[in-house]
Write a protein that holds these residues in place. Structure first.
Motif, short mmCIF file in Angstrom:
data_model
loop_
_atom_site.label_atom_id
_atom_site.label_comp_id
_atom_site.label_asym_id
_atom_site.label_seq_id
_atom_site.Cartn_x
_atom_site.Cartn_y
_atom_site.Cartn_z
N LYS A 312 0.81 -1.22 0.00
CA LYS A 312 0.00 0.00 0.00
C LYS A 312 0.85 1.27 0.00
CE LYS A 312 -4.21 -1.72 0.27
NZ LYS A 312 -5.29 -1.39 -0.68
N ILE A 313 2.14 1.14 0.25
CA ILE A 313 3.03 2.31 0.25
C ILE A 313 3.74 2.36 -1.09
CG2 ILE A 313 4.91 3.49 1.44
CD1 ILE A 313 4.21 1.82 3.92
N LEU A 314 3.44 3.39 -1.86
CA LEU A 314 3.96 3.51 -3.22
C LEU A 314 4.97 4.65 -3.32
CD1 LEU A 314 0.53 3.13 -5.09
CD2 LEU A 314 2.18 1.33 -4.51
N PHE A 315 5.93 4.48 -4.25
CA PHE A 315 6.99 5.48 -4.45
C PHE A 315 7.07 5.82 -5.93
CE2 PHE A 315 8.04 2.85 -0.83
CZ PHE A 315 8.47 3.75 0.13
N ASP A 316 7.60 7.00 -6.21
CA ASP A 316 7.91 7.32 -7.60
C ASP A 316 8.94 6.32 -8.13
OD1 ASP A 316 6.21 9.45 -7.48
OD2 ASP A 316 7.77 10.99 -7.33
N SER A 317 8.88 6.03 -9.41
CA SER A 317 9.75 5.03 -10.01
C SER A 317 11.23 5.38 -9.79
CB SER A 317 9.46 4.90 -11.50
OG SER A 317 10.31 3.95 -12.10
N GLY A 318 12.00 4.41 -9.25
CA GLY A 318 13.42 4.61 -9.02
C GLY A 318 13.75 5.64 -7.97
N SER A 319 12.77 5.98 -7.12
CA SER A 319 12.95 7.07 -6.16
C SER A 319 12.42 6.65 -4.79
CB SER A 319 12.18 8.31 -6.64
OG SER A 319 12.07 9.29 -5.63
N ASP A 320 12.83 7.41 -3.75
CA ASP A 320 12.28 7.17 -2.42
C ASP A 320 11.19 8.19 -2.06
OD1 ASP A 320 13.72 9.49 -2.01
OD2 ASP A 320 15.10 8.66 -0.53
N LYS A 321 10.71 8.93 -3.06
CA LYS A 321 9.64 9.89 -2.82
C LYS A 321 8.31 9.15 -2.73
CE LYS A 321 7.42 14.08 -4.56
NZ LYS A 321 7.35 15.08 -5.66
N SER A 364 16.08 0.42 -1.61
CA SER A 364 15.18 -0.17 -0.61
C SER A 364 15.43 0.42 0.77
CB SER A 364 15.35 -1.69 -0.58
OG SER A 364 16.63 -2.06 -0.12
N LYS A 365 16.68 0.70 1.08
CA LYS A 365 17.03 1.29 2.38
C LYS A 365 16.53 2.73 2.48
CE LYS A 365 20.91 1.90 5.56
NZ LYS A 365 22.37 1.69 5.76
N SER A 366 16.69 3.49 1.40
CA SER A 366 16.25 4.89 1.43
C SER A 366 14.73 4.97 1.48
CB SER A 366 16.81 5.66 0.23
OG SER A 366 16.31 5.13 -0.99
N ARG A 367 14.04 4.00 0.87
CA ARG A 367 12.57 4.00 0.94
C ARG A 367 12.09 3.68 2.36
NH1 ARG A 367 10.70 1.11 -4.82
NH2 ARG A 367 10.91 3.02 -6.06
N ALA A 369 13.75 4.40 5.03
CA ALA A 369 14.04 5.62 5.79
C ALA A 369 12.98 6.69 5.53
CB ALA A 369 15.42 6.15 5.41
N ALA A 370 12.49 6.76 4.28
CA ALA A 370 11.46 7.74 3.94
C ALA A 370 10.17 7.48 4.71
CB ALA A 370 11.19 7.72 2.44
N VAL A 371 9.82 6.20 4.87
CA VAL A 371 8.63 5.84 5.65
C VAL A 371 8.84 6.24 7.12
CG1 VAL A 371 7.22 3.93 6.47
CG2 VAL A 371 7.96 3.99 4.08
N MET A 372 9.99 5.92 7.66
CA MET A 372 10.29 6.29 9.04
C MET A 372 10.19 7.81 9.23
SD MET A 372 13.83 5.79 11.23
CE MET A 372 14.66 7.09 10.28
N ASN A 373 10.76 8.56 8.29
CA ASN A 373 10.76 10.02 8.40
C ASN A 373 9.36 10.61 8.25
OD1 ASN A 373 13.54 10.23 8.87
ND2 ASN A 373 14.00 10.23 6.68
N PHE A 388 15.49 1.07 10.59
CA PHE A 388 15.15 0.84 9.19
C PHE A 388 16.27 0.07 8.51
CE2 PHE A 388 17.45 4.83 9.10
CZ PHE A 388 18.20 4.77 7.93
N GLN A 389 15.87 -0.74 7.51
CA GLN A 389 16.81 -1.57 6.76
C GLN A 389 16.36 -1.66 5.31
OE1 GLN A 389 16.47 -5.26 9.03
NE2 GLN A 389 18.55 -4.99 9.82
#
Length: 417
Positions: A312-321, A364-367, A369-373, A388-389
């Protein structure tokens, strides 16, 4: 004129000039002091205002949302507004739930009693803005034509009210009965929550919870809640049943949480009821956008059992946004974490196998982190509650040779620490 008289005249003129100078100086100082007091009062007023806002933020005693924020807090994908009335579709409390019942009354004609309901009184479909709602008659019980409901479900609906001021509303009440019986009369054994519709009185600033019958422990209590703010407008209700536990949210603000209220299968059937309004005073109490959603377990239960993963958590392609359509799920997760401060989470990001494996690991790690933030920056949750991992493409749950399989692998996992 004699020299003596001249000296006297000069002395008087000098005294007059001194007095005038002293008077001007006094007036100047008085004006300065007045200006200082004005500034001080303004500063005190601003400081008091800021302090009140800070206290409201900490203790939740003030008006939490502006009109704009209230609209966004209804978690609606679409809404319309006219004359102070909002009709919202509402979102499911359970993100992966199966819809058991859904009625927006669009299949019913204006003025008719809706086809999917039973009653011992009457009612009719009315128009609110550009939408339809089911207006309830006073002193009536109303049941949706559903089968026996499961142990875990969410009931969502909009309560539409108009003309609920002082006149003719003493003794009025709206509520929902829960029981193990399918009946349009008051159940012999059951529980309910209800509130007065008498907007002109403080008696409506509470919600009564009560159960009755031979098969349950008696509960009869009033829970403080500012219901006056919810009248002559549209309020979104989310009623969550988890076996014996009952939780009720109004516009996403928790009003009721009773862990053992629905014993003896009291959650199997639900019944709306209305009493004490007066058609002569044009009191309007209606329900709209009714939905019942089933889920085996709620988010909190899934976390406490060790954790779960979600797409259910979606990101822009190739990005952690994070995409905006993910906010609804993240806000529900945040609500669970706000309600239970003992929960700590390890957030793990996963990707599909497209692209370079090293880059996928970093992504995957930056994504994660984005959820945590998102929880920390937007919801005020403490950073110490998270880890986060990133696992990259190393732990697939489906084959990466199809779009559907890749979508399942692009997931975020929550593990209880």
């Amino acid at each position: 004129m004699s020299i003596k008289n001249c000296n006297i005249a000069l002395f008087l003129i000098l005294c007059s000039n001194i007095c005038n100078a002293q008077l001007i100086d006094k007036l100047k100082k008085k004006a300065e002091r007045a200006a200082e007091r004005t500034v001080e009062r303004r500063v005190e007023k601003e400081t008091e205002k800021k302090t009140d806002q800070a206290m409201d933020s900490v203790f939740g005693t003030g008006k939490k949302n502006s009109k704009k924020e209230k609209k966004s807090n209804k978690s609606s994908s679409s809404s319309s507004t006219k004359n102070g009335q909002d009709i919202v579709t509402g979102s499911s409390f359970f993100p992966n739930g199966d819809i058991l019942f859904l009625d927006d009354f669009n299949q019913d004609n204006f003025g008719d009693f809706p086809a999917n309901w039973d009653t011992n009184s009457g009612g009719e479909v009315i128009k609110v803005v550009q939408n339809k709602a089911f207006k309830l008659n006073p002193n009536g019980n109303y049941t949706a034509k559903t089968n026996k409901l499961p142990e875990n479900y969410a009931l969502e609906f909009d309560l539409v009210t108009e003309n609920l001021d002082y006149k003719g509303l003493s003794g009025s009440q709206f509520g929902i009965n829960f029981s193990s019986e399918q009946t349009i009369s008051k159940p012999k054994n059951g529980g309910k929550f209800s509130f007065s519709l008498w907007k002109g009185s403080n008696v409506c600033n509470q919600i009564n919870v009560q159960n009755w019958g031979k098969t349950n422990t008696k509960i009869d209590n009033n829970i403080p809640f500012k219901m006056q703010e919810k009248f002559n407008t549209t309020t979104h209700f989310t009623v969550v049943v988890n076996n014996n536990r009952l939780r009720v949210y109004l516009d996403n603000e928790k009003a009721i949480d009773l862990p053992s209220f629905l014993s003896n299968n009291f959650g199997n059937y639900i019944q709306f009821y209305l009493k004490g309004t007066d058609p002569k005073e044009n009191h309007i109490v209606a329900i709209a956008n009714v939905k019942i959603t089933e889920e085996g377990e709620d988010l909190r239960s899934l976390i406490l059992k060790g954790g779960f993963s979600t797409t259910k958590i979606l990101f822009d392609s190739g990005s952690d946004k994070i995409k905006k359509e993910s906010y609804d799920f993240l806000d529900k997760m945040a609500k669970v974490l706000q309600d239970d401060k003992a929960i700590r989470l390890n957030i793990i990001g996963h990707t599909d196998s497209d692209g370079d494996s090293v880059k996928n690991m970093t992504l995957s790690k930056s994504r994660a982190a984005a959820v945590m933030n998102y929880f920390i920056d937007n919801k005020g949750l403490d950073k110490s509650r998270f880890m986060f991992q990133g696992r990259g493409e190393n732990e697939p749950v489906a084959e990466n040779n199809s779009a559907d399989g890749k979508a399942k692998n692009r997931r975020v996992e929550f593990q209880k620490i």
